[in-house]
Design a protein around this motif. Structure first.
Motif, PDB file in Angstrom:
ATOM      1  N   ASP A   1      37.216  64.856 129.614  1.00 43.36           N
ATOM      2  CA  ASP A   1      35.976  65.750 128.736  1.00 43.36           C
ATOM      3  C   ASP A   1      35.872  64.971 127.488  1.00 43.36           C
ATOM      4  N   MET A   2      36.426  63.856 127.307  1.00 40.69           N
ATOM      5  CA  MET A   2      36.539  63.209 126.151  1.00 40.69           C
ATOM      6  C   MET A   2      34.918  62.525 125.959  1.00 40.69           C
ATOM      7  N   ASP A   3      34.161  62.795 124.656  1.00 38.49           N
ATOM      8  CA  ASP A   3      32.962  62.003 124.230  1.00 38.49           C
ATOM      9  C   ASP A   3      33.207  61.043 123.324  1.00 38.49           C
ATOM     10  N   ILE A   4      32.733  59.860 123.338  1.00 40.57           N
ATOM     11  CA  ILE A   4      33.064  59.194 121.952  1.00 40.57           C
ATOM     12  C   ILE A   4      31.558  58.375 121.340  1.00 40.57           C
ATOM     13  N   ASP A   5      31.083  58.889 120.500  1.00 43.86           N
ATOM     14  CA  ASP A   5      29.814  58.157 119.826  1.00 43.86           C
ATOM     15  C   ASP A   5      30.438  57.348 118.642  1.00 43.86           C
ATOM     16  N   ALA A   6      29.474  56.276 118.706  1.00 45.99           N
ATOM     17  CA  ALA A   6      29.535  55.281 117.528  1.00 45.99           C
ATOM     18  C   ALA A   6      28.429  55.304 116.493  1.00 45.99           C
ATOM     19  N   THR A   7      28.789  55.190 115.042  1.00 47.09           N
ATOM     20  CA  THR A   7      27.650  54.860 114.201  1.00 47.09           C
ATOM     21  C   THR A   7      27.747  53.522 113.622  1.00 47.09           C
ATOM     22  N   THR A   8      26.941  52.849 113.368  1.00 50.03           N
ATOM     23  CA  THR A   8      26.890  51.389 113.138  1.00 50.03           C
ATOM     24  C   THR A   8      26.759  51.294 111.526  1.00 50.03           C
TER      25      THR A   8
END
Length: 407
Positions: free
Chosen positions: A384-391
């Motif tokens: 259930d892990m979500d990972i989002d990136a910000t540049t």
């Protein structure tokens, strides 16, 4: 156990793990329960042109007796010949293999934790020069595993045999393919593609979110994802872990905010920990708890300041062969390659674009890289892990959904 399979496995470690070059020397560290595989590795190394192979035993049961018998001053003793061996390894470019001590962790008398911390700290300081060479990929090295009867029962149940565990490990190690060395090159190409994509984006932050985790980690503009094979300055490539499924980088030691909970057991200072919860503020662990093993964490965090900061962020897809086995291996080598993980302690200069130019702790800290005598991986990944990136140019994109890469 199938002798031909074990021989093939040993050849894989020598050829791909350390990529042994003609005329080089090899250092192998093993426990008594996996000495049989150290012998196979030694034979393979000589077949592949090694000049000399040194095997050293690491026996936790003997260590228990030393801890019981000696005082603090005695425990800090390390023989001078080991310093000389370290010097020769560093100057002559020896290769290093460590067989995970899966058998020995299940076959030793009680370890005095306070004394073990004293001994371990002195030992790590004693071998610091060699450790720095390894962390900078200036020596070829590989951590591997070998099945044994105690480990088989721990992983698969009381009736399991060494052969049963080898049957599980064979596809994980790609030993069931016609050409395992080629299969690992193909695995490397897949990991190269993933890390290449992330490096092209210029990631400033990663946000990890699950039912037990809400953590944001920051990076400097020097951070680079690496994984698969490591490269030495002369271009020689080696696999520091076999098996490996991760891509990883070095975070900014001052930028971690939120909380995270471990999802697999982790051995800390030879003590099992479970369901550890870390709370971070400005990059530092400011609070922690554990379902099991908190006393080991107390000792771990007293070793040095760097143990409270992150040295590594690693991404692992939940569809990896190790994750798909649905087994807890109680081996950091295998369990960390089944799950996204974070390491507290020493960071990898090799995961910084300018890492080769950073020689002092001050320079590393300025570049955002943590330093410590320790480096311990804690698994945090889950389905259930979500990972989002910000540049750095303020774009946002998904990296993982439900533990699976979206690219």
């Amino acid at each position: 156990m199938d002798q031909k399979l074990i021989s093939t496995y040993a050849d894989l470690i020598i050829e791909k793990g350390i990529n042994l070059q003609q005329g080089k020397n090899v250092f192998i560290l093993t426990g008594p329960g996996t000495y049989y595989f150290a012998r196979e590795l030694s034979k393979s190394a000589y077949r592949h042109g090694a000049t000399y192979v040194q095997v050293i035993l690491d026996d936790l049961d003997v260590l228990s007796s030393r801890l019981q018998a000696q005082n603090e001053e005695q425990l800090t003793f390390n023989p001078a010949y080991m310093k000389a061996l370290d010097y020769e390894m560093c100057t002559e470019g020896w290769s290093y293999i460590r067989i995970d001590s899966t058998e020995e962790r299940l076959d030793h008398a009680e370890l005095d934790q306070a004394k073990n911390q004293i001994l371990g700290k002195a030992k790590r300081r004693f071998h610091e020069a060699r450790s720095k060479k390894l962390m900078r990929s200036q020596l070829a090295w590989c951590v591997c595993c070998a099945p044994g009867p105690l480990w088989a029962k721990q992983v698969l149940g009381d009736n399991a045999t060494t052969e049963d565990l080898m049957d599980v490990l064979t596809p994980i190690l790609l030993l069931d393919t016609p050409d395992p060395a080629l299969a690992w090159e193909q695995k490397k190409a897949m990991l190269d593609r993933r890390r290449g994509y992330l490096n092209e984006q210029g990631i400033e932050e990663l946000h990890f979110k699950s039912s037990k985790t809400d953590l944001t980690i920051g990076f400097t503009n020097q951070a680079r994802f690496t994984g698969g094979a490591e490269s030495m300055q002369d271009g020689l490539q080696f696999f520091a872990n076999l098996p490996t499924e991760e891509i990883f980088t070095t975070p900014d030691r001052m930028r971690a905010q939120g909380y995270v909970t471990t999802t697999k057991p982790v051995t800390v200072l030879d003590v099992k920990t479970e369901e550890v919860r870390f709370v971070f503020e400005e990059g530092k662990v400011v609070d922690y708890s554990a379902k099991e093993g908190k006393e080991a964490l107390d000792s771990f965090f007293s070793i040095d300041e760097g143990t409270r900061r992150l040295g590594e962020v690693a991404l692992v897809d939940e569809t990896s062969p190790i994750a798909q086995s649905n087994l807890i291996f109680n081996s950091i080598l295998l369990d960390e390659n089944a799950s996204c993980h974070l390491a507290l302690g020493d960071g990898y200069p090799t995961a910084l674009a300018n890492g080769s130019a950073l020689s002092t702790d001050e320079q590393l800290h300025e570049a955002g890289c943590n330093t410590s005598l320790m480096h311990i991986d804690f698994m945090i990944g889950s389905k259930d892990m979500d990972i989002d990136a910000t540049t750095f140019d303020k774009r946002s994109f998904a990296v993982m959904r439900k533990g699976v890469f979206v690219f």
